[in-house]
Design a protein around this motif. Structure first.
Motif, PDB file in Angstrom:
ATOM      1  N   LEU A 255       0.826  -1.212   0.000  1.00 22.68           N
ATOM      2  CA  LEU A 255       0.000   0.000   0.000  1.00 22.68           C
ATOM      3  C   LEU A 255       0.860   1.261   0.000  1.00 22.68           C
ATOM      4  CD1 LEU A 255      -2.901  -0.724   2.532  1.00 22.68           C
ATOM      5  CD2 LEU A 255      -3.097  -0.384   0.077  1.00 22.68           C
ATOM      6  N   LEU A 256       1.897   1.258   0.813  1.00 23.14           N
ATOM      7  CA  LEU A 256       2.750   2.438   0.919  1.00 23.14           C
ATOM      8  C   LEU A 256       3.493   2.741  -0.381  1.00 23.14           C
ATOM      9  CD1 LEU A 256       4.125   2.093   4.547  1.00 23.14           C
ATOM     10  CD2 LEU A 256       2.505   3.794   3.683  1.00 23.14           C
ATOM     11  N   ASP A 257       3.725   1.714  -1.198  1.00 21.26           N
ATOM     12  CA  ASP A 257       4.397   1.922  -2.483  1.00 21.26           C
ATOM     13  C   ASP A 257       3.590   2.849  -3.395  1.00 21.26           C
ATOM     14  OD1 ASP A 257       6.594   0.393  -1.828  1.00 21.26           O
ATOM     15  OD2 ASP A 257       5.847  -1.425  -2.819  1.00 21.26           O
ATOM     16  N   ARG A 258       2.276   2.892  -3.195  1.00 20.33           N
ATOM     17  CA  ARG A 258       1.426   3.734  -4.050  1.00 20.33           C
ATOM     18  C   ARG A 258       0.686   4.818  -3.259  1.00 20.33           C
ATOM     19  NH1 ARG A 258      -3.863   1.364  -4.032  1.00 20.33           N
ATOM     20  NH2 ARG A 258      -3.857  -0.651  -3.007  1.00 20.33           N
ATOM     21  N   ALA A 259       1.168   5.086  -2.058  1.00 21.92           N
ATOM     22  CA  ALA A 259       0.483   6.030  -1.174  1.00 21.92           C
ATOM     23  C   ALA A 259       0.801   7.483  -1.517  1.00 21.92           C
ATOM     24  CB  ALA A 259       0.891   5.759   0.275  1.00 21.92           C
ATOM     25  N   PRO A 260      -0.225   8.341  -1.429  1.00 18.64           N
ATOM     26  CA  PRO A 260       0.040   9.773  -1.582  1.00 18.64           C
ATOM     27  C   PRO A 260       0.694  10.324  -0.318  1.00 18.64           C
ATOM     28  CG  PRO A 260      -2.274   9.408  -1.034  1.00 18.64           C
ATOM     29  CD  PRO A 260      -1.637   8.044  -1.203  1.00 18.64           C
ATOM     30  N   ASP A 261       1.272  11.483  -0.440  1.00 22.58           N
ATOM     31  CA  ASP A 261       1.856  12.155   0.723  1.00 22.58           C
ATOM     32  C   ASP A 261       0.720  12.673   1.602  1.00 22.58           C
ATOM     33  OD1 ASP A 261       3.834  13.290   2.361  1.00 22.58           O
ATOM     34  OD2 ASP A 261       3.679  15.209   1.315  1.00 22.58           O
ATOM     35  N   VAL A 262       0.911  12.658   2.902  1.00 20.56           N
ATOM     36  CA  VAL A 262      -0.079  13.250   3.811  1.00 20.56           C
ATOM     37  C   VAL A 262       0.495  14.544   4.373  1.00 20.56           C
ATOM     38  CG1 VAL A 262      -1.295  11.115   4.408  1.00 20.56           C
ATOM     39  CG2 VAL A 262       0.679  11.789   5.745  1.00 20.56           C
ATOM     40  N   PRO A 263      -0.338  15.570   4.510  1.00 14.69           N
ATOM     41  CA  PRO A 263       0.165  16.876   4.944  1.00 14.69           C
ATOM     42  C   PRO A 263       0.573  16.944   6.411  1.00 14.69           C
ATOM     43  CG  PRO A 263      -2.204  16.949   4.572  1.00 14.69           C
ATOM     44  CD  PRO A 263      -1.731  15.602   4.120  1.00 14.69           C
ATOM     45  N   GLN A 264       0.248  15.934   7.211  1.00 18.55           N
ATOM     46  CA  GLN A 264       0.623  15.978   8.628  1.00 18.55           C
ATOM     47  C   GLN A 264       2.136  16.118   8.803  1.00 18.55           C
ATOM     48  OE1 GLN A 264      -1.767  13.987   7.340  1.00 18.55           O
ATOM     49  NE2 GLN A 264      -3.059  13.102   8.926  1.00 18.55           N
ATOM     50  N   HIS A 265       2.904  15.494   7.924  1.00 18.56           N
ATOM     51  CA  HIS A 265       4.369  15.588   8.021  1.00 18.56           C
ATOM     52  C   HIS A 265       4.814  17.050   7.876  1.00 18.56           C
ATOM     53  CE1 HIS A 265       4.883  11.256   7.920  1.00 18.56           C
ATOM     54  NE2 HIS A 265       4.157  11.200   6.826  1.00 18.56           N
ATOM     55  N   ARG A 266       4.239  17.749   6.888  1.00 14.36           N
ATOM     56  CA  ARG A 266       4.615  19.150   6.661  1.00 14.36           C
ATOM     57  C   ARG A 266       4.128  20.043   7.801  1.00 14.36           C
ATOM     58  NH1 ARG A 266       2.447  17.796   1.818  1.00 14.36           N
ATOM     59  NH2 ARG A 266       0.825  19.377   1.952  1.00 14.36           N
ATOM     60  N   LEU A 267       2.956  19.741   8.348  1.00 12.89           N
ATOM     61  CA  LEU A 267       2.429  20.530   9.463  1.00 12.89           C
ATOM     62  C   LEU A 267       3.351  20.421  10.681  1.00 12.89           C
ATOM     63  CD1 LEU A 267       0.267  22.251  10.851  1.00 12.89           C
ATOM     64  CD2 LEU A 267      -0.977  20.126  11.331  1.00 12.89           C
ATOM     65  N   ILE A 268       3.748  19.204  11.009  1.00 10.62           N
ATOM     66  CA  ILE A 268       4.654  19.005  12.151  1.00 10.62           C
ATOM     67  C   ILE A 268       5.983  19.728  11.916  1.00 10.62           C
ATOM     68  CG2 ILE A 268       6.061  17.277  13.357  1.00 10.62           C
ATOM     69  CD1 ILE A 268       3.604  15.392  13.122  1.00 10.62           C
ATOM     70  N   ALA A 269       6.538  19.601  10.711  1.00  9.32           N
ATOM     71  CA  ALA A 269       7.808  20.265  10.397  1.00  9.32           C
ATOM     72  C   ALA A 269       7.669  21.782  10.498  1.00  9.32           C
ATOM     73  CB  ALA A 269       8.285  19.857   9.003  1.00  9.32           C
ATOM     74  N   ALA A 270       6.540  22.320  10.031  1.00 11.34           N
ATOM     75  CA  ALA A 270       6.332  23.768  10.073  1.00 11.34           C
ATOM     76  C   ALA A 270       6.225  24.259  11.515  1.00 11.34           C
ATOM     77  CB  ALA A 270       5.078  24.150   9.285  1.00 11.34           C
ATOM     78  N   VAL A 271       5.504  23.535  12.352  1.00  5.95           N
ATOM     79  CA  VAL A 271       5.372  23.943  13.756  1.00  5.95           C
ATOM     80  C   VAL A 271       6.722  23.825  14.458  1.00  5.95           C
ATOM     81  CG1 VAL A 271       4.298  23.367  15.981  1.00  5.95           C
ATOM     82  CG2 VAL A 271       2.905  23.452  13.905  1.00  5.95           C
ATOM     83  N   GLU A 272       7.453  22.751  14.201  1.00  6.64           N
ATOM     84  CA  GLU A 272       8.765  22.582  14.836  1.00  6.64           C
ATOM     85  C   GLU A 272       9.767  23.636  14.381  1.00  6.64           C
ATOM     86  OE1 GLU A 272       9.767  18.488  14.066  1.00  6.64           O
ATOM     87  OE2 GLU A 272       8.704  17.826  15.855  1.00  6.64           O
ATOM     88  N   ALA A 273       9.574  24.193  13.185  1.00  4.19           N
ATOM     89  CA  ALA A 273      10.488  25.213  12.669  1.00  4.19           C
ATOM     90  C   ALA A 273      10.237  26.587  13.300  1.00  4.19           C
ATOM     91  CB  ALA A 273      10.362  25.309  11.150  1.00  4.19           C
ATOM     92  N   LEU A 274       9.087  26.752  13.949  1.00  5.73           N
ATOM     93  CA  LEU A 274       8.802  28.029  14.601  1.00  5.73           C
ATOM     94  C   LEU A 274       9.750  28.244  15.770  1.00  5.73           C
ATOM     95  CD1 LEU A 274       4.890  27.874  14.859  1.00  5.73           C
ATOM     96  CD2 LEU A 274       6.234  29.315  13.298  1.00  5.73           C
TER      97      LEU A 274
END
Length: 147
Positions: A90-109
């Protein structure tokens, strides 16, 4: 706030359309894929979610044959999570989920901005009388069993 929620909602829709998984389930699978052998508490930390909320998602994934709970090699008291062959496909064809970017953005603050954001969100949830741990984004709430 609407743009953030819209991004998360669209990510959940893509996961549902592509894989028949919730966005939260796909997010958990992607975290376990990056860091196999996590305990439930470690997974909760990585997803920035309360342990009880991530436990609901993990249970659904285990029941679907997408995650395995196993005893840790180094500590028989500790349960760890790993992917199954089915989830790897399943992961081989999975789309990206925005949670990763949200966490990175908050941690970058800067620390002060993260603290102000947390304080503001806490005030909003209190004003809305929202209590207890929140479910993961766009994960269906659990049904309470009648006693």
């Amino acid at each position: 706030l609407r743009r953030v929620l819209q991004s998360l909602r669209e990510g959940a829709r893509r996961a549902e359309a592509a894989l028949k998984l919730s966005g939260a389930q796909l997010f958990v699978l992607q975290i376990v894929a990056k860091t196999p052998g996590l305990s439930l508490n470690e997974l909760a930390e990585k997803t920035r979610t309360h342990q009880s909320s991530v436990s609901v998602v993990v249970t659904r994934l285990v029941d679907a044959g997408l995650l395995k709970r196993e005893r840790a090699d180094d500590d028989a008291r500790r349960m760890v999570l790993s992917l199954t062959a089915k989830s790897r496909r399943l992961l081989d064809r999975a789309p990206d989920v925005p949670q990763h970017r949200l966490i990175a953005a908050v941690e970058a603050l800067p620390k002060a901005e993260r603290a102000a954001l947390a304080k503001g969100l806490k005030s909003i949830t209190a004003a809305l009388e929202l209590e207890g741990p929140a479910p993961m984004f766009f994960e269906a709430p659990t049904k309470r069993r009648k006693s």
